[in-house]
Design a protein around this motif. Sequence first.
Motif, PDB file in Angstrom:
ATOM      1  N   GLU A  88       5.223  -5.783   4.519  1.00 28.16           N
ATOM      2  CA  GLU A  88       4.988  -4.800   5.588  1.00 28.16           C
ATOM      3  C   GLU A  88       6.183  -4.858   6.544  1.00 28.16           C
ATOM      4  OE1 GLU A  88       2.713  -2.568   6.262  1.00 28.16           O
ATOM      5  OE2 GLU A  88       0.743  -3.153   5.495  1.00 28.16           O
TER       6      GLU A  88
ATOM      7  N   GLU B  59      -5.171   1.412   2.956  1.00 26.65           N
ATOM      8  CA  GLU B  59      -4.789   0.366   3.916  1.00 26.65           C
ATOM      9  C   GLU B  59      -4.840   0.886   5.340  1.00 26.65           C
ATOM     10  OE1 GLU B  59      -2.307  -2.198   6.497  1.00 26.65           O
ATOM     11  OE2 GLU B  59      -2.069  -0.066   6.082  1.00 26.65           O
ATOM     12  N   GLU B  60      -4.643   2.193   5.484  1.00 28.26           N
ATOM     13  CA  GLU B  60      -4.565   2.782   6.830  1.00 28.26           C
ATOM     14  C   GLU B  60      -5.927   3.157   7.382  1.00 28.26           C
ATOM     15  OE1 GLU B  60      -1.920   2.610   8.413  1.00 28.26           O
ATOM     16  OE2 GLU B  60      -0.196   2.787   7.086  1.00 28.26           O
TER      17      GLU B  60
ATOM     18  N   ASP C  84       6.463   2.019   6.618  1.00 33.22           N
ATOM     19  CA  ASP C  84       5.078   1.557   6.421  1.00 33.22           C
ATOM     20  C   ASP C  84       4.441   2.263   5.231  1.00 33.22           C
ATOM     21  OD1 ASP C  84       2.596   0.474   6.785  1.00 33.22           O
ATOM     22  OD2 ASP C  84       2.089   1.649   8.542  1.00 33.22           O
ATOM     23  N   MET C  85       4.628   1.732   3.988  1.00 31.66           N
ATOM     24  CA  MET C  85       5.517   0.649   3.661  1.00 31.66           C
ATOM     25  C   MET C  85       6.161   0.885   2.308  1.00 31.66           C
ATOM     26  SD  MET C  85       2.898  -2.458   2.550  1.00 31.66           S
ATOM     27  CE  MET C  85       4.217  -3.461   1.864  1.00 31.66           C
TER      28      MET C  85
ATOM     29  N   HIS D 257       0.853  -1.184   0.000  1.00 32.36           N
ATOM     30  CA  HIS D 257       0.000   0.000   0.000  1.00 32.36           C
ATOM     31  C   HIS D 257       0.890   1.235   0.000  1.00 32.36           C
ATOM     32  CE1 HIS D 257       0.572   1.231   4.280  1.00 32.36           C
ATOM     33  NE2 HIS D 257       0.707  -0.068   4.519  1.00 32.36           N
TER      34      HIS D 257
HETATM   35 ZN    ZN Z   1       1.301  -0.799   6.443  1.00 40.12          ZN
END
Ligand code: ZN
Length: 427
Positions: free
Chosen positions: A196, A172-173, A138-139, A105
């Motif tokens: 990740e 993703e977050e 991240d990431m 992501h």
């Molecule tokens: Zn992540």
Amino acid sequence: MPLSPALRDQILAAVDAGFDEQIAYTRKLVSFASQRGEEFAIQDFIARDLAARGMKIDRFDMDEAALTAHEGGAPFSAQHSRAPIVVGIHHPKAETGRSLILQHHLDVVPVGPRDMWEHDPYGGEIEGDWMFGRGAGDMKAGAAANVFALQALRRIGLQPAATVYLQSVVEEESTGNGALQTFLRGYTAEAALIPEPMDEQLTRANVGVLWFEVEVRGFPTHVREMGAGTNAIDAAQRVIGALREIEARWNAEAGDHPEVAGIDHPINMNIGLIEGGDWGSSVPAWCRFQVRISIYAGQKAQDKYAEIRAHIEDFSRRDRFLNQNPPVLRQNGFNAEGYVLPEGSEAEAVLGAAHQAAFGAALTSGFSGAYLDARVYALYARIPVLNYGPKSRAVHGFDEAVSLSSVRQVTKAMALFIADWCGTESV
Ligand code: ZN
């Protein structure tokens, strides 16, 4: 079939040979301020880059209706990203190996107050072994590793002898909807690898995550008549207290969930954002706060959310102010279940051998107390998903950083994994 020692050494050397370029590429990714809703430019960059590397590009939007109809889909709030999802597709000349999804992501969380950073959050500055920046760990380092693990094979005239989908997602977050959209689009494979920042470990299990907002409303008065008005901020604090009771109860149930054995406080609730009131001498009439709480793997997100709602309703009935002004709960993000990676898969064995060759040590596995896109592959595509990546520091914090020596070793393990899992053919 295990790689020959000669091929193995060639691949390890190829990662070293490309590593300066890989660092520059990681730095470039860090330079994009790709916070939620602002990932268009970085997704453009990666799409053009993967195309230049010979991949076919599939670029598509997240489909609100399809996502919210799926049990793992999250509601679209006003902040939901509209940036596209990008999939780079590699087809071999002859499909003789096992297919693979490489996923990452590119959305990052906000940086917070700039004066709390020593390094430029989007500078990708390097000090010793560490590269600093929001998303370095991240990431974006993992995203670059996806690209350069494949590039290492190309450098020695090889490519995977199986279909590889390199999936670059967003959200993703906050929701996990980007990864879910790739699945709804029809993408699957015989395994998936997601680098990740896992401290060089394989994720054995993780938690599910719920996001919701709570709003408390009263009616405003002057503070001299405070007894007459509902102070919404005070009331919100009592609701937070009630939510802490749920967190404590769920942590007390840890013994029923073997995947968290030995983990202290596996369920974490975070009040991540709070706002309310209008004026220092007016009793606040409103307060809103944002909640993130985890649930155990195997539990249904909607069941657990219903449990939270019932507890807050019950609590509010017994509260003099809240029973007149019941708090409103709205789910506005993650509606995600956790997963457990079964032991003994072929994919895990191949990664174990690759890790051993790159690090000279056995691969270990661990628990993650965070949401992971890996859940989409584990729960819905039902394929082995290897969540495995480099060492990092202060992910989501200030002066986030990734260890470059760790990235180098992990990229070696990834390149060896790809060569073994997919097989190789000449370019
Ligand atoms: Zn992540």
